[in-house]
Each structure stands twice: as structure tokens, then as C-alpha cells.
Design a protein around this motif. Sequence first.
Motif, PDB file in Angstrom:
ATOM      1  N   ILE A  67       0.832  -1.269   0.044  1.00  0.00           N
ATOM      2  CA  ILE A  67       0.145  -0.024   0.007  1.00  0.00           C
ATOM      3  C   ILE A  67       0.978   1.357  -0.093  1.00  0.00           C
ATOM      4  N   SER A  68       1.918   1.172   0.762  1.00  0.00           N
ATOM      5  CA  SER A  68       2.945   2.405   0.852  1.00  0.00           C
ATOM      6  C   SER A  68       3.315   2.507  -0.568  1.00  0.00           C
ATOM      7  N   ALA A  69       4.056   1.670  -1.191  1.00  0.00           N
ATOM      8  CA  ALA A  69       4.873   1.667  -2.458  1.00  0.00           C
ATOM      9  C   ALA A  69       3.383   2.180  -3.616  1.00  0.00           C
ATOM     10  N   MET A  70       2.400   1.898  -3.376  1.00  0.00           N
ATOM     11  CA  MET A  70       1.416   2.243  -4.533  1.00  0.00           C
ATOM     12  C   MET A  70       0.853   3.893  -4.501  1.00  0.00           C
ATOM     13  N   GLY A  71       1.432   4.424  -3.358  1.00  0.00           N
ATOM     14  CA  GLY A  71       1.051   5.663  -3.102  1.00  0.00           C
ATOM     15  C   GLY A  71      -0.265   6.254  -3.363  1.00  0.00           C
ATOM     16  N   ASP A  72      -0.614   7.132  -4.166  1.00  0.00           N
ATOM     17  CA  ASP A  72      -1.986   7.648  -4.546  1.00  0.00           C
ATOM     18  C   ASP A  72      -2.563   6.804  -5.247  1.00  0.00           C
ATOM     19  N   GLU A  73      -2.259   5.851  -6.028  1.00  0.00           N
ATOM     20  CA  GLU A  73      -2.755   4.918  -6.946  1.00  0.00           C
ATOM     21  C   GLU A  73      -3.821   4.001  -6.167  1.00  0.00           C
ATOM     22  N   GLU A  74      -5.093   4.178  -6.587  1.00  0.00           N
ATOM     23  CA  GLU A  74      -6.203   3.091  -5.780  1.00  0.00           C
ATOM     24  C   GLU A  74      -6.158   1.989  -6.593  1.00  0.00           C
ATOM     25  N   VAL A  75      -6.045   0.829  -5.818  1.00  0.00           N
ATOM     26  CA  VAL A  75      -6.077  -0.471  -6.382  1.00  0.00           C
ATOM     27  C   VAL A  75      -7.552  -1.216  -5.989  1.00  0.00           C
ATOM     28  N   ARG A  76      -8.333  -1.360  -7.215  1.00  0.00           N
ATOM     29  CA  ARG A  76      -9.640  -2.025  -6.743  1.00  0.00           C
ATOM     30  C   ARG A  76      -9.571  -3.607  -6.925  1.00  0.00           C
ATOM     31  N   LEU A  77     -10.146  -4.404  -5.875  1.00  0.00           N
ATOM     32  CA  LEU A  77     -10.170  -5.811  -6.163  1.00  0.00           C
ATOM     33  C   LEU A  77     -11.400  -6.294  -5.831  1.00  0.00           C
ATOM     34  N   ASN A  78     -11.526  -7.598  -6.410  1.00  0.00           N
ATOM     35  CA  ASN A  78     -13.017  -8.332  -6.121  1.00  0.00           C
ATOM     36  C   ASN A  78     -12.507  -9.213  -5.109  1.00  0.00           C
ATOM     37  N   VAL A  79     -13.118  -9.072  -3.860  1.00  0.00           N
ATOM     38  CA  VAL A  79     -12.635  -9.953  -2.644  1.00  0.00           C
ATOM     39  C   VAL A  79     -13.651 -10.817  -2.459  1.00  0.00           C
ATOM     40  N   VAL A  92     -24.137 -28.081   3.917  1.00  0.00           N
ATOM     41  CA  VAL A  92     -25.371 -28.849   4.058  1.00  0.00           C
ATOM     42  C   VAL A  92     -26.522 -27.630   3.966  1.00  0.00           C
ATOM     43  N   LEU A  93     -27.416 -27.689   2.904  1.00  0.00           N
ATOM     44  CA  LEU A  93     -28.306 -26.825   2.874  1.00  0.00           C
ATOM     45  C   LEU A  93     -29.713 -27.450   2.858  1.00  0.00           C
ATOM     46  N   ASN A  94     -30.599 -27.393   3.967  1.00  0.00           N
ATOM     47  CA  ASN A  94     -31.835 -28.134   3.879  1.00  0.00           C
ATOM     48  C   ASN A  94     -31.629 -29.398   3.832  1.00  0.00           C
ATOM     49  N   GLY A  95     -30.639 -29.970   4.500  1.00  0.00           N
ATOM     50  CA  GLY A  95     -30.323 -31.487   4.354  1.00  0.00           C
ATOM     51  C   GLY A  95     -29.606 -31.980   2.956  1.00  0.00           C
ATOM     52  N   GLU A  96     -29.350 -31.135   1.994  1.00  0.00           N
ATOM     53  CA  GLU A  96     -28.755 -31.398   0.855  1.00  0.00           C
ATOM     54  C   GLU A  96     -27.553 -30.789   0.597  1.00  0.00           C
ATOM     55  N   ARG A  97     -26.717 -31.398   0.175  1.00  0.00           N
ATOM     56  CA  ARG A  97     -25.248 -31.097  -0.065  1.00  0.00           C
ATOM     57  C   ARG A  97     -25.040 -30.311  -1.413  1.00  0.00           C
ATOM     58  N   VAL A  98     -24.376 -29.142  -0.946  1.00  0.00           N
ATOM     59  CA  VAL A  98     -24.530 -27.977  -2.223  1.00  0.00           C
ATOM     60  C   VAL A  98     -23.024 -27.596  -2.211  1.00  0.00           C
ATOM     61  N   PHE A  99     -22.426 -27.439  -3.508  1.00  0.00           N
ATOM     62  CA  PHE A  99     -21.227 -26.646  -3.811  1.00  0.00           C
ATOM     63  C   PHE A  99     -21.536 -25.055  -3.597  1.00  0.00           C
ATOM     64  N   VAL A 100     -20.806 -24.436  -2.479  1.00  0.00           N
ATOM     65  CA  VAL A 100     -21.224 -23.101  -2.565  1.00  0.00           C
ATOM     66  C   VAL A 100     -19.961 -22.121  -2.604  1.00  0.00           C
ATOM     67  N   MET A 101     -20.184 -21.269  -3.363  1.00  0.00           N
ATOM     68  CA  MET A 101     -19.065 -20.235  -3.878  1.00  0.00           C
ATOM     69  C   MET A 101     -19.275 -18.990  -3.000  1.00  0.00           C
ATOM     70  N   PRO A 102     -18.094 -18.299  -2.686  1.00  0.00           N
ATOM     71  CA  PRO A 102     -18.237 -17.146  -1.888  1.00  0.00           C
ATOM     72  C   PRO A 102     -18.842 -15.938  -2.534  1.00  0.00           C
ATOM     73  N   GLU A 103     -19.486 -14.846  -1.428  1.00  0.00           N
ATOM     74  CA  GLU A 103     -19.898 -13.675  -2.189  1.00  0.00           C
ATOM     75  C   GLU A 103     -18.635 -13.071  -2.623  1.00  0.00           C
ATOM     76  N   THR A 104     -18.794 -12.115  -3.738  1.00  0.00           N
ATOM     77  CA  THR A 104     -17.884 -11.519  -4.173  1.00  0.00           C
ATOM     78  C   THR A 104     -18.409  -9.847  -4.347  1.00  0.00           C
ATOM     79  N   ARG A 105     -17.093  -9.367  -3.511  1.00  0.00           N
ATOM     80  CA  ARG A 105     -17.481  -7.806  -3.125  1.00  0.00           C
ATOM     81  C   ARG A 105     -16.243  -7.047  -3.455  1.00  0.00           C
TER      82      ARG A 105
END
Length: 314
Positions: A67-79, A92-105
Motif C-alpha cells: 500500500i505504501s509503494a502504491m502511493g496515491d494510486e487506488e487498487v480495486r479488488l474483487n474480494v 449442507v443446505l436443508n439437508g442437501e449437499r451443495v457446492f457453495v461459492m463465496p460472495e464477491t465484493r
Amino acid sequence: TPTPKSISICSKTLNDFSSDVKALWATPIRTLETVPEPIDFYREFVSLSKPVLIRDAFPKTSLDDIISAMGDEEVRLNVDVTPDGHGDCIRVLNGERVFVMPETREMSLIDLRDGLRQQQKRRRNDDTLHEKDEHGLRAFHNEEDDRDRQGYSQRLEDSLHSSVVEDDEVFYYSRQNDCLRNELQPFLNRNLFPQFIPFANDAFNDEPEAVNVWIGNEKSVSSMHKDHYENIFCVAHGEKVFTICPPSDSLFLTESTFPSGVFEKGKRDVGYNWKISRDENNCSGQKVRWIESNVECMLQHDDTSARNDNPRTH
């Protein structure tokens, strides 16, 4: 039709095979104090598919340094954001197994740093309040009949906080899209990271297909998975803990196909709720093939894990 006797013989054979592999191949992981010569690296480790720890092979840098090296340049990320740090895994979702991905912000690099620090300073949620599945992960239940959106909710005990990150949010920047040479190209422009690892390039006689950056803390957990390519993992700051299984143990990992969903956090009458919604990018409804087993949980409940015949890598 297999008989009980034939199943027992088959099971014993597979267990014997796994034990033999552990004894002959999965020996204690070597640690090198200096960077190896490319030919030695390839001959002793790559060609034998053996992991190795190499000290002082990568320059150290912290998030504050970046962050210090980037100075005033803003870096935007998808976290990636999850309620407990476990993303891309079976829930486990309602007794069923589901592959769940994260929310991206989307957020700035500074917001990510501040959020990670707030997570470490805040009190830890009492996970015993939440129902768990047999793999130690939090289970979710449908609280409202919203079949049109196929969304399912889990009410949170905590009310809305005014800070950047809430008690039930875990941030993890984890891209698999060659992000250092794309989204984070400004890092390379300022020589914050090397473009490649010289001894690895020489050993493979090629440049890496992808160079990714991960930023998180001790709450971020990657689920058990298989990589179909060679990996060089470099720790720039802090530490990373790995649990590595020999190839022979793939016989005992539960791999199957699952419907897919995505974590979402939306506001309701009281506080905020995490819910698992339909994966809108999966229009065809194709199921995801993934490993269900939580190996750490399996080892904790396996009395044999205390023996030395089950090597693990940290």
C-alpha cells in the motif's frame, strides 16, 4: 454382485496399498535452506512428484509495504466474503449437499487490509451456536419459502454493525485468473513482486501459465481440492498451512457432483442474513464435481492420525 467377503478383501487391499505408498514415497518433507539448482530441483522433486520447502527463495513484503509503494494510486479488488472463511466447498443446505461459492465484493486494497485487521481484533463468534455437519462446517437452513429465487437463509444472531467488517464476515482475496499479470499489474510495474521464479522457469523450461496472489488471514481456509499442474507457492508475509495427501489417498476422499450455489448477504428486518442463492452463471444446471471430505476434520477424528505413518505437510 460383490459379496461381503470380496468387499472386505478389496478394502484391505486398498488400505495396504495406501500404507505402502506412505512408507515408500510419502517420506518426511525435505526443507532446503538455499535455492536449488534447476536440474537438482527437477530430478529430486518434480520428476518424483515430491513436495519440498525452500527457505529464502522469495522476497518478503507485507500488505503495508504494498500500500505504501502504491502511493496515491487506488487498487480495486474483487474480494471473496464468507460467513466463516470457508469458500468453494460443500455445505449442507436443508439437508442437501451443495457446492457453495463465496460472495464477491469489490473494495479497495486499503479497505481489504483494514477489514482483515478488524477481523483479528474483534471478538470471535462462538461457533458452537451454529449447527455443524459431520465435516465441521456450518450448516444452513431455509427460513423462508422463496422457491422462485431458490434462495435459502440463515438468521444471524448479531445485529448490524457500523464498521467496515462484521463479526460474521471473513475476507479473502483469492483469484485463479492470472491476477498478478492482469488485475494487479500495477504491482509488477512497481517491482513489488518478481515476474517469475528463475530456478523454476529453468527447471520447467517455460514461464508459468498463471501467477496468482492470495491475501487473507488465519480465518481463510481453502477446501480440499486437486490441482492438475505443478505449483510453486511463495509466502511473501506470514505463513500458510498445507495438508497434503499422497495420490494413493484419493481412493478414500469422497468426490462427487453437487448442485451449485453462491453466498449472499442481504438486509432483513433484524440485522443481516447470509443466504445461499442459485448460481446465476450456471444456467444449464450442470453439477460441480468436488471433493466433499474435510481432511483436517477427518484427521482430528482418526485415532491413527497420531501415528507417524500419516505424514502431513505444513
